[in-house]
Write an enzyme that holds these catalytic residues in place. Structure first.
Site, PDB file in Angstrom:
ATOM      1  N   ASP A  72      -9.080 -12.305  -4.311  1.00  0.00           N
ATOM      2  CA  ASP A  72      -8.066 -11.906  -3.339  1.00  0.00           C
ATOM      3  C   ASP A  72      -7.752 -13.111  -2.458  1.00  0.00           C
ATOM      4  O   ASP A  72      -8.561 -14.034  -2.335  1.00  0.00           O
ATOM      5  CB  ASP A  72      -8.572 -10.742  -2.464  1.00  0.00           C
ATOM      6  CG  ASP A  72      -7.430  -9.959  -1.828  1.00  0.00           C
ATOM      7  OD1 ASP A  72      -7.068  -8.899  -2.354  1.00  0.00           O
ATOM      8  OD2 ASP A  72      -6.881 -10.437  -0.811  1.00  0.00           O
TER       9      ASP A  72
ATOM     10  N   ARG B 125       2.369  -7.887  13.221  1.00  0.00           N
ATOM     11  CA  ARG B 125       1.188  -8.367  12.491  1.00  0.00           C
ATOM     12  C   ARG B 125       0.574  -9.632  13.105  1.00  0.00           C
ATOM     13  O   ARG B 125      -0.611  -9.879  12.934  1.00  0.00           O
ATOM     14  CB  ARG B 125       1.540  -8.638  11.029  1.00  0.00           C
ATOM     15  CG  ARG B 125       1.943  -7.415  10.235  1.00  0.00           C
ATOM     16  CD  ARG B 125       0.723  -6.549   9.911  1.00  0.00           C
ATOM     17  NE  ARG B 125       1.095  -5.337   9.205  1.00  0.00           N
ATOM     18  CZ  ARG B 125       1.203  -5.224   7.885  1.00  0.00           C
ATOM     19  NH1 ARG B 125       0.955  -6.263   7.118  1.00  0.00           N
ATOM     20  NH2 ARG B 125       1.549  -4.092   7.338  1.00  0.00           N
TER      21      ARG B 125
HETATM   22  C1  LIG Z   1      -2.310  -3.231  -1.675  1.00  0.00           C
HETATM   23  S1  LIG Z   1      -3.701  -4.215  -2.058  1.00  0.00           S
HETATM   24  C2  LIG Z   1      -3.987  -3.734  -3.729  1.00  0.00           C
HETATM   25  C3  LIG Z   1      -5.444  -3.558  -4.049  1.00  0.00           C
HETATM   26  C4  LIG Z   1      -5.741  -3.002  -5.451  1.00  0.00           C
HETATM   27  N1  LIG Z   1      -5.312  -3.919  -6.470  1.00  0.00           N
HETATM   28  C5  LIG Z   1      -5.120  -1.649  -5.653  1.00  0.00           C
HETATM   29  O1  LIG Z   1      -4.164  -1.511  -6.415  1.00  0.00           O
HETATM   30  O2  LIG Z   1      -5.572  -0.687  -5.025  1.00  0.00           O
HETATM   31  C6  LIG Z   1      -2.937  -5.825  -2.236  1.00  0.00           C
HETATM   32  C7  LIG Z   1      -3.934  -6.974  -2.156  1.00  0.00           C
HETATM   33  O3  LIG Z   1      -3.274  -8.152  -2.618  1.00  0.00           O
HETATM   34  C8  LIG Z   1      -3.753  -9.251  -1.869  1.00  0.00           C
HETATM   35  N2  LIG Z   1      -2.793 -10.364  -1.987  1.00  0.00           N
HETATM   36  C9  LIG Z   1      -1.572 -10.495  -1.405  1.00  0.00           C
HETATM   37  N3  LIG Z   1      -1.001 -11.665  -1.754  1.00  0.00           N
HETATM   38  C10 LIG Z   1      -1.880 -12.290  -2.582  1.00  0.00           C
HETATM   39  C11 LIG Z   1      -1.875 -13.536  -3.274  1.00  0.00           C
HETATM   40  N4  LIG Z   1      -0.845 -14.380  -3.182  1.00  0.00           N
HETATM   41  N5  LIG Z   1      -2.946 -13.863  -4.018  1.00  0.00           N
HETATM   42  C12 LIG Z   1      -4.009 -13.003  -4.118  1.00  0.00           C
HETATM   43  N6  LIG Z   1      -4.072 -11.819  -3.496  1.00  0.00           N
HETATM   44  C13 LIG Z   1      -3.017 -11.450  -2.738  1.00  0.00           C
HETATM   45  C14 LIG Z   1      -3.897  -8.683  -0.464  1.00  0.00           C
HETATM   46  O4  LIG Z   1      -4.777  -9.446   0.324  1.00  0.00           O
HETATM   47  C15 LIG Z   1      -4.408  -7.267  -0.752  1.00  0.00           C
HETATM   48  O5  LIG Z   1      -5.808  -7.195  -0.684  1.00  0.00           O
END
Ligand SMILES: C[S@@+](CC[C@H](N)C(=O)[O-])C[C@H]1O[C@@H](n2cnc3c(N)ncnc32)[C@H](O)[C@@H]1O
Length: 270
Positions: free
Chosen positions: A140, A32
């Site tokens: 996000d 990554r």
């Molecule tokens: C797998 S996606 C899920 C998107 C959507 N909620 C769904 O279920 O389809 C996870 C998202 O969480 C965000 N993320 C990860 N760590 C985070 C944090 N500490 N605070 C806010 N967002 C976070 C990532 O950038 C990513 O866009």
């Protein structure tokens, strides 16, 4: 990558993003960060670590978190949550509520909050409710993915799960340049406010109350203390009776007295 270097990266990612990387994730981290290292012309992970630490703007740390976070999402993912949301919104509208606030707390590239917007809009239209102020906050940690979300541009195949009537209504083909794409219409885009927010950050700028919170498929990356703290923070910002939706494979049962289990992946604020 040396174990000691990995541990330093791991702590940095945990502190900044709440993302808990397991012991076996050295290959994942290495792959990554490769892109950033190439861009910055750095040869070793140690050099990259040094660069992140020396960048007082915090921008490189954001790049690091961006490259670790998994952004996988799609429209109408885990559809039963949207059926439940629609019923909840209809109930609130029937009671005469004129202001609706929903939070998509890890919104990725926007499919989740735009799906929420379509569902809320459909509920309002079905009831013929007037003068309803409905807004979705979408947050996000990844600034890169938020830029995509704001644009609201998707390839045709990405909207295949959106019911045809809603595709017609809320997506318009892009005529110039990217012919195979569609853009979310202005009406929906105006309902959604995108903001950068770390769910593991010290303070949240908003107070709520939210009528529903979606925090799906992100807490799987957090350790249990981080999850517990977050669920309790949500509870303080939710209206009584508001649902918290988590991913279908996640459970936050027993994390917060004010958010008891209702059914798999749904918790209702008491
Ligand atoms: C797998 S996606 C899920 C998107 C959507 N909620 C769904 O279920 O389809 C996870 C998202 O969480 C965000 N993320 C990860 N760590 C985070 C944090 N500490 N605070 C806010 N967002 C976070 C990532 O950038 C990513 O866009």
């Amino acid at each position: 990558m040396h174990q000691a270097t990995y541990d330093l990266f791991r702590k940095m990612i945990q502190d900044a993003g709440g993302i808990a990387l397991g012991d076996d994730k050295i290959p994942l981290l290495r792959s990554r960060i490769r892109g950033r290292m190439t861009k910055l012309k750095l040869d070793t992970p140690e050099q990259y670590l040094k660069q992140i630490r020396e960048d007082e703007s915090g921008r490189e740390l954001t790049h690091l978190i961006d490259s670790i976070a998994t952004n996988y999402t799609f429209f109408f993912r885990e559809e039963q949550h949207f059926n439940s949301l629609k019923n909840h919104v209809i109930k609130l509208l029937r009671k005469g509520q004129k202001k609706l606030r929903v939070w998509s707390a890890a919104c990725s590239s926007g499919e989740e909050p735009y799906t929420i917007a379509m569902v809320v809009r459909s509920a309002i239209m079905e009831l013929g409710a007037r003068d309803v102020d409905a807004k979705i906050l979408a947050t996000d940690i990844s600034t890169k993915i938020l830029r995509e979300a704001v644009a609201g541009i998707y390839r045709n195949e990405q909207i295949s799960r959106v019911p045809p009537a809603l595709q017609q209504k809320y997506f318009k083909p892009l005529t110039s340049g990217r012919r195979e794409c569609v853009q979310v219409c202005e009406e929906l885009r105006n309902m959604v406010t995108f903001r950068h927010l770390n769910l593991n950050g010290k303070t949240f700028p908003m107070k709520g109350p939210f009528d529903a919170v979606f925090c799906r498929n992100v807490m799987i990356y957090f350790d249990e203390p981080t999850r517990t703290k977050l669920v309790n923070r949500f509870a303080h910002m939710m209206a009584d009776g508001a649902p918290l939706y988590v991913g279908m494979t996640e459970s936050v049962m027993g994390y917060c007295k004010e958010l008891p289990y209702e059914e798999p992946s749904v918790y209702i604020k008491k």
